[in-house]
Structures are given as structure tokens and as C-alpha cells.
Design an enzyme around this catalytic site. Structure first.
Site, PDB file in Angstrom:
ATOM      1  N   CYS A  55       0.791  -1.234   0.000  1.00 28.91           N
ATOM      2  CA  CYS A  55       0.000   0.000   0.000  1.00 28.91           C
ATOM      3  C   CYS A  55       0.821   1.280   0.000  1.00 28.91           C
ATOM      4  O   CYS A  55       0.252   2.376  -0.026  1.00 28.91           O
ATOM      5  CB  CYS A  55      -0.958  -0.011   1.189  1.00 28.91           C
ATOM      6  SG  CYS A  55      -2.038  -1.448   1.199  1.00 28.91           S
ATOM      7  N   HIS A  62      -2.596   7.978   6.389  1.00 25.50           N
ATOM      8  CA  HIS A  62      -2.865   6.691   5.747  1.00 25.50           C
ATOM      9  C   HIS A  62      -4.275   6.225   6.125  1.00 25.50           C
ATOM     10  O   HIS A  62      -5.020   5.750   5.273  1.00 25.50           O
ATOM     11  CB  HIS A  62      -1.811   5.667   6.174  1.00 25.50           C
ATOM     12  CG  HIS A  62      -1.898   4.366   5.449  1.00 25.50           C
ATOM     13  ND1 HIS A  62      -1.775   4.278   4.077  1.00 25.50           N
ATOM     14  CD2 HIS A  62      -2.106   3.101   5.892  1.00 25.50           C
ATOM     15  CE1 HIS A  62      -1.893   3.002   3.713  1.00 25.50           C
ATOM     16  NE2 HIS A  62      -2.090   2.279   4.794  1.00 25.50           N
ATOM     17  N   GLU A  81      -0.711   5.106  13.878  1.00 27.53           N
ATOM     18  CA  GLU A  81      -0.378   6.274  13.075  1.00 27.53           C
ATOM     19  C   GLU A  81      -0.487   7.568  13.890  1.00 27.53           C
ATOM     20  O   GLU A  81       0.383   8.440  13.796  1.00 27.53           O
ATOM     21  CB  GLU A  81      -1.290   6.345  11.856  1.00 27.53           C
ATOM     22  CG  GLU A  81      -0.980   7.508  10.950  1.00 27.53           C
ATOM     23  CD  GLU A  81      -1.685   7.431   9.611  1.00 27.53           C
ATOM     24  OE1 GLU A  81      -1.340   8.246   8.732  1.00 27.53           O
ATOM     25  OE2 GLU A  81      -2.578   6.583   9.433  1.00 27.53           O
ATOM     26  N   LYS A 119      -9.467   8.358   2.736  1.00 29.81           N
ATOM     27  CA  LYS A 119      -9.950   7.023   2.386  1.00 29.81           C
ATOM     28  C   LYS A 119     -11.406   6.823   2.820  1.00 29.81           C
ATOM     29  O   LYS A 119     -12.093   5.943   2.304  1.00 29.81           O
ATOM     30  CB  LYS A 119      -9.076   5.955   3.036  1.00 29.81           C
ATOM     31  CG  LYS A 119      -7.715   5.746   2.393  1.00 29.81           C
ATOM     32  CD  LYS A 119      -6.977   4.578   3.046  1.00 29.81           C
ATOM     33  CE  LYS A 119      -5.614   4.338   2.410  1.00 29.81           C
ATOM     34  NZ  LYS A 119      -4.636   5.382   2.748  1.00 29.81           N
ATOM     35  N   HIS A 139      -9.766   2.574  -0.050  1.00 31.38           N
ATOM     36  CA  HIS A 139      -8.345   2.225  -0.020  1.00 31.38           C
ATOM     37  C   HIS A 139      -7.983   1.620  -1.371  1.00 31.38           C
ATOM     38  O   HIS A 139      -8.346   0.489  -1.681  1.00 31.38           O
ATOM     39  CB  HIS A 139      -8.076   1.220   1.101  1.00 31.38           C
ATOM     40  CG  HIS A 139      -6.612   1.031   1.383  1.00 31.38           C
ATOM     41  ND1 HIS A 139      -5.616   1.499   0.565  1.00 31.38           N
ATOM     42  CD2 HIS A 139      -5.967   0.390   2.409  1.00 31.38           C
ATOM     43  CE1 HIS A 139      -4.431   1.178   1.063  1.00 31.38           C
ATOM     44  NE2 HIS A 139      -4.628   0.506   2.178  1.00 31.38           N
ATOM     45  N   PHE A 184       1.597  -3.098   4.470  1.00 30.86           N
ATOM     46  CA  PHE A 184       1.940  -4.450   4.898  1.00 30.86           C
ATOM     47  C   PHE A 184       3.387  -4.715   4.487  1.00 30.86           C
ATOM     48  O   PHE A 184       3.864  -4.225   3.455  1.00 30.86           O
ATOM     49  CB  PHE A 184       1.029  -5.473   4.230  1.00 30.86           C
ATOM     50  CG  PHE A 184      -0.328  -5.612   4.877  1.00 30.86           C
ATOM     51  CD1 PHE A 184      -0.664  -4.896   6.016  1.00 30.86           C
ATOM     52  CD2 PHE A 184      -1.270  -6.478   4.338  1.00 30.86           C
ATOM     53  CE1 PHE A 184      -1.914  -5.038   6.614  1.00 30.86           C
ATOM     54  CE2 PHE A 184      -2.519  -6.625   4.928  1.00 30.86           C
ATOM     55  CZ  PHE A 184      -2.844  -5.905   6.062  1.00 30.86           C
TER      56      PHE A 184
END
Length: 417
Positions: A168, A307, A318, A339, A344, A404
């Protein structure tokens, strides 16, 4: 990460997007400012009885209309979205399509899953339809570098044409590495961005199996993705494409280009701790690297496009990284996760959110995190943007991507001057 010694500044001179809202770049941004969600209940076109999931689909995008029948017929949807976004950014930068070829111009692209729809069609042909041969275009349509290659071919770009696949953070890395190429003198202009079309049966089922996808019905889908919310329930997959034209500053000035912003810093780090569980320390390192390269103090930054996936573990990690990095300034730092409205887009997320960040910095208007009725206790400590903020005196802004595999990428933009 050591600070580059190059004095070559990098300007953002063009922006292009293919979004679920359709329409122009400005229309896309205006609808985000209004907190409008594009999330809907999505039924898989070939298996509607087997797969219903909230998602974001670019339903108004017609690849034949955007690209012409020959090019549309030889590309996977992820490449079609990327080509359309790149063409829009190129035009927005005031560059001519004809005679565009240059050995000093290149491509830097990101995607997480590439041509997954082509793979799915192949499986359907063999295992459902019983066909005995694959399309001769299967390999060149499905390969992860197809979008970048087609962009280079169509625009005649002869410098390096590279594709980054880092889950991502793929397109944030593609933009950051394009910065490096221009700083080093390797290129004068790079088309940088990313695209993704992950709404295949296999990809959607795989994410659902991880139990990180938000549920929703026809009536509730639009507010399914709720980053930083006390009752957040997970992410929502989406598709789209976004591109930035990055250009050496003097090169842009010499041709009279409009400059949206300066891409001044790039921070990249690896958590080196867990494949899917985020690390506060790893994210803070990436933030620190980006600020250091850009020559920014925490108080210089007015906005962070987070994010913000709306997952239980991701959101608080975050926010904690921002508190660690920004200290006392964190409470005044405007933070939003768009998002919540565009979903996403996996490998395209970094480019899409970088584009939004540049638009916010250039206009002084900051889009909100939609549906943020109640901030979760583990996400407090920053100035969450719950409705669009207009006329903000922004000097600098960040766009963050945390993937990830523990790959963290942060882009630092400064207002153009």
C-alpha cells in the site's frame, strides 16, 4: 536515510486523477471537501450472488472513451486507469502530446496487485468456460509494469521507466524515488503515480478473509469506512489512478509552467518487526526523514493526509507516531483520512493522497475525514478535520503511506514560492 546533497529542487506541475466521482480534478477535490463518500455496496459483475462487499468502483470510467478502442483492448483495467490519469496530468502540466519524446523524461509508477482482473479472466476461461487456450495478451496485460510501459510508449518518454510494488505504499515510493532521480540529475521530468483495479473476486475475498474489511448494506455502505472513529469497523477497497508531473524547478520555470507545490522531502523506512502489525517507531522514522530532508520543523507543517485505513491497529499507531514526531505541535496539526470517501486503493493510495495533499496545499483548503462523529480515545491528540476547512495558510503538508511488510513512505510538500 542521509539527506541528499543535490540542490536541484523538484516542482509539481501537473495533476491527473481517475476517481469514483468521475468529472474533473477540481470536481473530485470539491466533492472531497464536502465530505461526500463514493463507497457503495458492490456486486461482483460475474458472481453477484457469491460476492457482495462495500467498495469504491469508478463506474463512470469508460476506457474506450478515454483511451480509444485499440489501446483499451490491449490493457488491463489497472493500466487503463493509470494511462488516463497520466494523460490528464500531462495535459494539466501544459505539455504537448505530439512530439513529446525526450530522453530526459521518464516514468515512475506504483501498483500493489497489477493486472489481477486479467488473471481472473484467465481462470474463468479455463475453469468455468472450459476454454483450452489463454489470450496471447495475458502476460503483457497482467504484468505489473504494463501501466508504466504504456505511459512511456504513448508519451515517448525515453528515460528510466520503473515500477514499484511495495503493497500500500507503492505509489508513494514511486513518487519519492522519482524525486531522487530528478535530484540526482538523471531526469528532468518524471510522470509519477500509481493505479489499481483490485475489485476481482479473488482479491476481494482474500481481504475479506483477513477480517479487516468494513461491513455494510445498500443503505449504510456510504459511511462504512470511518478512520479514527470510536466505532470504526475496517477498510474499504477501491480502484483508481493518480499521477503527478514532477519536474526540475528551473526546467519548469523556463517553460513557464504553473507550479502547484514543491516536493521537498521523502522519508522511507521499514518496521522490521511484523508483516502486518504497524510499528510506531518505524512510522516515526519515516516522518522524521521526510521532515529532515525538506528542512522543515514540526511547526512548519499544517496538514497531514493520513494513511488512515479505519483498522483497529493501524489508526492508533499512526496517531501515536504523529504525537511522537510532532510533540506539542501535534494538537494543532490538521489531520484527515480521505480514504473515508474514496476507499483504499492499495498500491494507488499514495499517489491519490499525494495529489489531494498538493491540492490542499495549493488551495489552502483541507478535506475532512468523513463520518468522524466520535474520535476514538486511542486516536486523540491531533486536530482531526471533521468538515472541510477553507482558506488555511499552509506552508507545508505531508502525505503518509504505511504498508503491509512494514514499508513506510512519507512525502513532504512545500507551498510554491
Amino acid at each position: 536515510m542521509s539527506k541528499p546533497t543535490s540542490s536541484r529542487r523538484v516542482a509539481v506541475t501537473g495533476l491527473g486523477v481517475v476517481s469514483p466521482f468521475g468529472g474533473s480534478l477540481q470536481d473530485f477535490f470539491d466533492r472531497l471537501m464536502q465530505g461526500e463518500s463514493a463507497v457503495r455496496l458492490y456486486r461482483h459483475p460475474t458472481s453477484p450472488s457469491l460476492l457482495e462487499q462495500v467498495a469504491v468502483h469508478c463506474s463512470a470510467f469508460d476506457p474506450v472513451e478515454a483511451l480509444g478502442r485499440p489501446l483499451a483492448g490491449m490493457t488491463d483495467r489497472y493500466a487503463q486507469l493509470g494511462l488516463a490519469a497520466a494523460f490528464a496530468a500531462w495535459d494539466d502540466a501544459g505539455l504537448a502530446r505530439t512530439g513529446a519524446g525526450s530522453e530526459r523524461y521518464g516514468v515512475s509508477w506504483g501498483t500493489g496487485v497489477g493486472g489481477t482482473l486479467t488473471f481472473e479472466q484467465g481462470y474463468t476461461d479455463f475453469y468455468v468456460q472450459g476454454k483450452d487456450r489463454a489470450s496471447p495478451l495475458s502476460v503483457v496485460m497482467a504484468m505489473n509494469n504494463a501501466a508504466a510501459s504504456h505511459i512511456a510508449i504513448q508519451l515517448g518518454l525515453g528515460a528510466a521507466c520503473l515500477t514499484y510494488s511495495v503493497a500500500c505504499s507503492s505509489s508513494s515510493v514511486s513518487i519519492g524515488e522519482a524525486l531522487r532521480r530528478i535530484q540526482s540529475g538523471e531526469s528532468d521530468l518524471v510522470v509519477a503515480g500509481g493505479s489499481e483495479a483490485p475489485l476481482s473476486f479473488s482479491v476481494m475475498r482474500a481481504w475479506e478473509a483477513m477480517r479487516v474489511v468494513a461491513p455494510g448494506t445498500e443503505e449504510t455502505a456510504y459511511r462504512a469506512c470511518r478512520p479514527f472513529q470510536a466505532k470504526r469497523a475496517g477498510l474499504v477497497l477501491g480502484e483508481g489512478g493518480a499521477a503527478l508531473i514532477l519536474e526540475e524547478w528551473d526546467h519548469a520555470v523556463a517553460r513557464g509552467a504553473r507550479i502547484y507545490a514543491e516536493l521537498a522531502g521523502y522519508g522511507q523506512s521499514c518496521d522490521h518487526s511484523h508483516l502486518v502489525r504497524p510499528s510506531v517507531a518505524g512510522q516515526a522514522r519515516a516522518l522524521s526523514f521526510a521532515l529532515d530532508e525538506a528542512g522543515l520543523a514540526p511547526a512548519d507543517v499544517g496538514y497531514v493526509n493520513a494513511h488512515g485505513t479505519a483498522t483497529r491497529e493501524g489508526d492508533p499507531a499512526e496517531i501515536e507516531a504523529l504525537r511522537v514526531m510532532f510533540g506539542e505541535h501535534a494538537s494543532q496539526l490538521a489531520v484527515s483520512a480521505t480514504k473515508s470517501m474514496h476507499g483504499h486503493t492499495l498500491g494507488a493510495a499514495g499517489a491519490l493522497e499525494a495529489l489531494i495533499t498538493v491540492k490542499a496545499l495549493h488551495s489552502g483548503n483541507i478535506p475532512p475525514t468523513a463520518h468522524l462523529d466520535e474520535v476514538a480515545q486511542d486516536c486523540e491528540g491531533v486536530a482531526h478535520v471533521r468538515s472541510g476547512l477553507y482558506g488555511q495558510p499552509l506552508r507545508a503538508a505531508l502525505s503518509s503511506s504505511f504498508a503491509f511488510g512494514g514499508s513506510n513512505a512519507v512525502l513532504a510538500f512545500k507551498a510554491a514560492h
